[in-house]
Design a protein around this motif. Structure first.
Motif, PDB file in Angstrom:
ATOM      1  N   ILE A 278      10.700  10.376 -20.776  1.00 20.33           N
ATOM      2  CA  ILE A 278      10.634   9.136 -21.555  1.00 20.33           C
ATOM      3  C   ILE A 278      10.872   9.489 -23.019  1.00 20.33           C
ATOM      4  O   ILE A 278      10.244  10.407 -23.555  1.00 20.33           O
ATOM      5  CB  ILE A 278       9.266   8.442 -21.385  1.00 20.33           C
ATOM      6  N   GLY A 279      11.798   8.779 -23.648  1.00 14.14           N
ATOM      7  CA  GLY A 279      12.137   9.067 -25.040  1.00 14.14           C
ATOM      8  C   GLY A 279      10.936   8.989 -25.968  1.00 14.14           C
ATOM      9  O   GLY A 279       9.982   8.243 -25.729  1.00 14.14           O
ATOM     10  N   GLU A 280      11.003   9.761 -27.049  1.00  6.20           N
ATOM     11  CA  GLU A 280       9.890   9.804 -27.996  1.00  6.20           C
ATOM     12  C   GLU A 280       9.676   8.442 -28.658  1.00  6.20           C
ATOM     13  O   GLU A 280       8.559   7.980 -28.833  1.00  6.20           O
ATOM     14  CB  GLU A 280      10.147  10.880 -29.063  1.00  6.20           C
ATOM     15  N   ILE A 281      10.768   7.801 -29.064  1.00  5.08           N
ATOM     16  CA  ILE A 281      10.671   6.490 -29.716  1.00  5.08           C
ATOM     17  C   ILE A 281      11.221   5.443 -28.754  1.00  5.08           C
ATOM     18  O   ILE A 281      12.410   5.418 -28.457  1.00  5.08           O
ATOM     19  CB  ILE A 281      11.457   6.456 -31.037  1.00  5.08           C
ATOM     20  N   ILE A 282      10.340   4.613 -28.261  1.00  9.42           N
ATOM     21  CA  ILE A 282      10.753   3.577 -27.312  1.00  9.42           C
ATOM     22  C   ILE A 282       9.857   2.355 -27.525  1.00  9.42           C
ATOM     23  O   ILE A 282       8.654   2.405 -27.285  1.00  9.42           O
ATOM     24  CB  ILE A 282      10.691   4.100 -25.853  1.00  9.42           C
ATOM     25  N   HIS A 283      10.449   1.275 -28.054  1.00  8.53           N
ATOM     26  CA  HIS A 283       9.681   0.100 -28.429  1.00  8.53           C
ATOM     27  C   HIS A 283       9.228  -0.704 -27.216  1.00  8.53           C
ATOM     28  O   HIS A 283       9.925  -0.767 -26.204  1.00  8.53           O
ATOM     29  CB  HIS A 283      10.493  -0.819 -29.351  1.00  8.53           C
ATOM     30  N   LYS A 284       8.087  -1.325 -27.364  1.00 11.68           N
ATOM     31  CA  LYS A 284       7.581  -2.226 -26.333  1.00 11.68           C
ATOM     32  C   LYS A 284       8.312  -3.565 -26.425  1.00 11.68           C
ATOM     33  O   LYS A 284       8.399  -4.164 -27.485  1.00 11.68           O
ATOM     34  CB  LYS A 284       6.076  -2.430 -26.543  1.00 11.68           C
ATOM     35  N   PRO A 285       8.882  -4.067 -25.309  1.00 18.57           N
ATOM     36  CA  PRO A 285       9.594  -5.354 -25.352  1.00 18.57           C
ATOM     37  C   PRO A 285       8.622  -6.525 -25.468  1.00 18.57           C
ATOM     38  O   PRO A 285       7.399  -6.339 -25.347  1.00 18.57           O
ATOM     39  CB  PRO A 285      10.334  -5.381 -24.013  1.00 18.57           C
ATOM     40  N   ASN A 286       9.157  -7.713 -25.713  1.00 15.12           N
ATOM     41  CA  ASN A 286       8.289  -8.879 -25.781  1.00 15.12           C
ATOM     42  C   ASN A 286       7.662  -9.148 -24.414  1.00 15.12           C
ATOM     43  O   ASN A 286       8.030  -8.541 -23.409  1.00 15.12           O
ATOM     44  CB  ASN A 286       9.043 -10.111 -26.299  1.00 15.12           C
ATOM     45  N   TYR A 287       6.716 -10.088 -24.378  1.00 20.63           N
ATOM     46  CA  TYR A 287       5.886 -10.286 -23.178  1.00 20.63           C
ATOM     47  C   TYR A 287       6.724 -10.557 -21.929  1.00 20.63           C
ATOM     48  O   TYR A 287       6.526  -9.928 -20.888  1.00 20.63           O
ATOM     49  CB  TYR A 287       4.908 -11.432 -23.424  1.00 20.63           C
ATOM     50  N   VAL A 288       7.652 -11.516 -22.032  1.00 20.63           N
ATOM     51  CA  VAL A 288       8.442 -11.896 -20.855  1.00 20.63           C
ATOM     52  C   VAL A 288       9.260 -10.712 -20.352  1.00 20.63           C
ATOM     53  O   VAL A 288       9.335 -10.435 -19.146  1.00 20.63           O
ATOM     54  CB  VAL A 288       9.367 -13.090 -21.182  1.00 20.63           C
ATOM     55  N   ARG A 289       9.890  -9.970 -21.280  1.00 24.00           N
ATOM     56  CA  ARG A 289      10.709  -8.825 -20.875  1.00 24.00           C
ATOM     57  C   ARG A 289       9.840  -7.689 -20.324  1.00 24.00           C
ATOM     58  O   ARG A 289      10.257  -6.943 -19.433  1.00 24.00           O
ATOM     59  CB  ARG A 289      11.552  -8.350 -22.059  1.00 24.00           C
ATOM     60  N   TYR A 290       8.625  -7.570 -20.868  1.00 24.12           N
ATOM     61  CA  TYR A 290       7.702  -6.540 -20.393  1.00 24.12           C
ATOM     62  C   TYR A 290       7.299  -6.817 -18.941  1.00 24.12           C
ATOM     63  O   TYR A 290       7.316  -5.924 -18.086  1.00 24.12           O
ATOM     64  CB  TYR A 290       6.476  -6.531 -21.293  1.00 24.12           C
ATOM     65  N   ILE A 291       6.924  -8.091 -18.658  1.00 26.85           N
ATOM     66  CA  ILE A 291       6.568  -8.486 -17.297  1.00 26.85           C
ATOM     67  C   ILE A 291       7.756  -8.283 -16.355  1.00 26.85           C
ATOM     68  O   ILE A 291       7.621  -7.783 -15.233  1.00 26.85           O
ATOM     69  CB  ILE A 291       6.123  -9.958 -17.273  1.00 26.85           C
ATOM     70  N   THR A 292       8.944  -8.671 -16.821  1.00 23.05           N
ATOM     71  CA  THR A 292      10.144  -8.547 -15.987  1.00 23.05           C
ATOM     72  C   THR A 292      10.466  -7.088 -15.696  1.00 23.05           C
ATOM     73  O   THR A 292      10.885  -6.734 -14.591  1.00 23.05           O
ATOM     74  CB  THR A 292      11.340  -9.229 -16.670  1.00 23.05           C
ATOM     75  N   LEU A 293      10.285  -6.219 -16.689  1.00 26.47           N
ATOM     76  CA  LEU A 293      10.495  -4.782 -16.467  1.00 26.47           C
ATOM     77  C   LEU A 293       9.575  -4.272 -15.376  1.00 26.47           C
ATOM     78  O   LEU A 293       9.990  -3.503 -14.497  1.00 26.47           O
ATOM     79  CB  LEU A 293      10.258  -4.009 -17.768  1.00 26.47           C
ATOM     80  N   ASN A 294       8.320  -4.709 -15.392  1.00 28.30           N
ATOM     81  CA  ASN A 294       7.374  -4.299 -14.356  1.00 28.30           C
ATOM     82  C   ASN A 294       7.840  -4.760 -12.973  1.00 28.30           C
ATOM     83  O   ASN A 294       7.757  -4.012 -11.987  1.00 28.30           O
ATOM     84  CB  ASN A 294       5.994  -4.877 -14.668  1.00 28.30           C
ATOM     85  N   LYS A 295       8.389  -5.984 -12.888  1.00 27.64           N
ATOM     86  CA  LYS A 295       8.919  -6.489 -11.616  1.00 27.64           C
ATOM     87  C   LYS A 295      10.096  -5.634 -11.146  1.00 27.64           C
ATOM     88  O   LYS A 295      10.224  -5.315  -9.960  1.00 27.64           O
ATOM     89  CB  LYS A 295       9.353  -7.944 -11.761  1.00 27.64           C
ATOM     90  N   LEU A 296      10.981  -5.271 -12.082  1.00 25.37           N
ATOM     91  CA  LEU A 296      12.139  -4.459 -11.730  1.00 25.37           C
ATOM     92  C   LEU A 296      11.711  -3.086 -11.213  1.00 25.37           C
ATOM     93  O   LEU A 296      12.252  -2.584 -10.213  1.00 25.37           O
ATOM     94  CB  LEU A 296      13.051  -4.307 -12.945  1.00 25.37           C
ATOM     95  N   LEU A 297      10.746  -2.469 -11.888  1.00 22.44           N
ATOM     96  CA  LEU A 297      10.252  -1.163 -11.434  1.00 22.44           C
ATOM     97  C   LEU A 297       9.660  -1.278 -10.034  1.00 22.44           C
ATOM     98  O   LEU A 297       9.887  -0.409  -9.173  1.00 22.44           O
ATOM     99  CB  LEU A 297       9.212  -0.626 -12.416  1.00 22.44           C
TER     100      LEU A 297
END
Length: 380
Positions: A278-297
């Motif tokens: 995991i890259g050293e600098i990696i920003h947290k996405p907004n809420y909707v994109r964060y939830i969607t990322l979890n669904k994709l994983l």
């Protein structure tokens, strides 16, 4: 000769203008028919699902929207729904016929426009052969060529717009269907695996009251059964909460969330070797994109767990230019080339495709000594 030439070209131009306008009018009608047909199909899907609820003879195991069988229940509303379905089916046939007719007519008009443009170009060449005012004819030919090019570009743009519109409608239709499928699934679980169990337990409690003095042993058996079914219901409820991302902690930093997710996968799948970076600098996405990322994983790693038969998995995540990039590679059996066309429309990868469409992201799936999945989207 020049006057005759002008008269002919003006007539051709008028005919081209007429047929172009006619093409636009019929194309508008065609799009209206397609929109109406889309609305009717969505309504028929809804009515079909509703009809399955009221019909006495419907086997709900055959419904694409309900993976769990329901008990048939008689209801007088079935006739009303059938009549509405018949009316909609009749209208659908009318619009399908209209779409066919308009498509044929548009092809005919387009053919005429092309022939007129070709005739216009041929006429200019004839003027060159007569050698009259060659420079003027050359300029006119150039104008004609530009007109043809513009018309060709217009047709190409029109076709491109139509294709993009169809793709958008397809995505929206798939998203609506998946959403309806999920609603039906969750409703069925609540009804059959929770509500019906509670009703059954209430009946058993009534029996316990009757047996508690006369047959304590039987009462204990019933209480044990109730306790067991309550434990099973808690597992069902937890599963539904996880599917709805109720337990997802969006307060964690992205890097922390990814590490915990991957380590949890390692713990549950000890026979799979998982390496990640995991890259050293990696920003947290907004809420909707964060939830969607979890669904994709969940979708991608669930496929690895259930279907890939892999022993090694590599995961990489990094950020570049305001966009988050993810890569998952396993050494499993890979995916068939026709997977997306032959798999069920509500399958995991179809869901992932629509989720990334909603994020305006991109993805690719390739077979390379296993399966390699790459996807990305902006974190804002």
């Amino acid at each position: 000769m020049n006057q005759n030439y002008s008269n002919i070209t003006e007539t051709i131009d008028e005919m081209i203008t007429y047929f172009s306008r006619l093409f636009t009018e019929h194309d508008t009608t065609l799009q209206e028919y397609k929109a109406k047909l889309f609305e009717i199909n969505v309504k028929l899907d809804e009515l079909s699902r509703t009809q399955n609820v009221y019909s006495l003879n419907t086997d709900y195991r055959k419904s694409v929207f309900s993976p769990i069988a329901l008990e048939p229940e008689e209801n007088e509303k079935e006739k009303e729904i059938k009549n509405e379905i018949d009316n909609l089916t009749s209208n659908r046939e009318k619009y399908e016929y209209g779409i066919s007719e308009e498509s044929i007519y548009l092809k005919s008009i387009d053919k005429r426009i092309k022939k007129l443009n070709k005739a216009k170009a041929s006429l200019s060449k004839m003027m060159l052969e007569f050698g009259e005012k060659e420079e003027q004819i050359r300029i006119k030919d150039k104008v004609i060529e530009e007109d043809i090019k513009k018309e060709s570009q217009r047709q190409e743009k029109l076709n491109s717009d139509l294709q993009n519109e169809e793709k958008l409608k397809e995505h929206l239709r798939n998203i609506l269907m998946i959403d309806t499928y999920d609603d039906t699934y969750h409703s069925t679980v609540l009804d059959k695996r929770i509500k019906s169990v509670i009703n059954d337990n209430n009946h058993k409690l009534d029996n316990v009251r009757g047996y508690i003095y006369s047959s304590p042993g039987r009462s204990k058996v019933l209480v044990d059964e109730i306790t067991s079914t309550h434990k099973n219901m808690m597992l069902v409820i937890d599963d539904q909460l996880n599917r709805l991302n109720y337990n997802f902690d969006d307060k964690k930093a992205l890097k922390e969330m990814l590490k915990e997710y991957l380590n949890a996968f390692k713990e549950k799948n000890k026979d799979i070797e998982l390496d990640y970076h995991i890259g050293e600098i990696i920003h947290k996405p907004n809420y909707v994109r964060y939830i969607t990322l979890n669904k994709l994983l969940n979708i991608f790693f669930d496929n690895i767990h259930k279907h890939s038969k892999s022993t090694k998995v590599k995961f990489e995540a990094y950020e570049e230019g305001g966009e988050l990039y993810f890569e998952i590679k396993d050494n499993g059996i890979g995916l068939p080339k026709d997977y997306l066309t032959k798999s069920d429309w509500y399958s995991g990868l179809h869901r992932a495709e629509e989720l990334l469409f909603l994020l305006n992201g991109s993805y690719s799936i390739t077979n390379n000594e296993g399966t390699q999945i790459e996807f990305s989207f902006k974190y804002e």
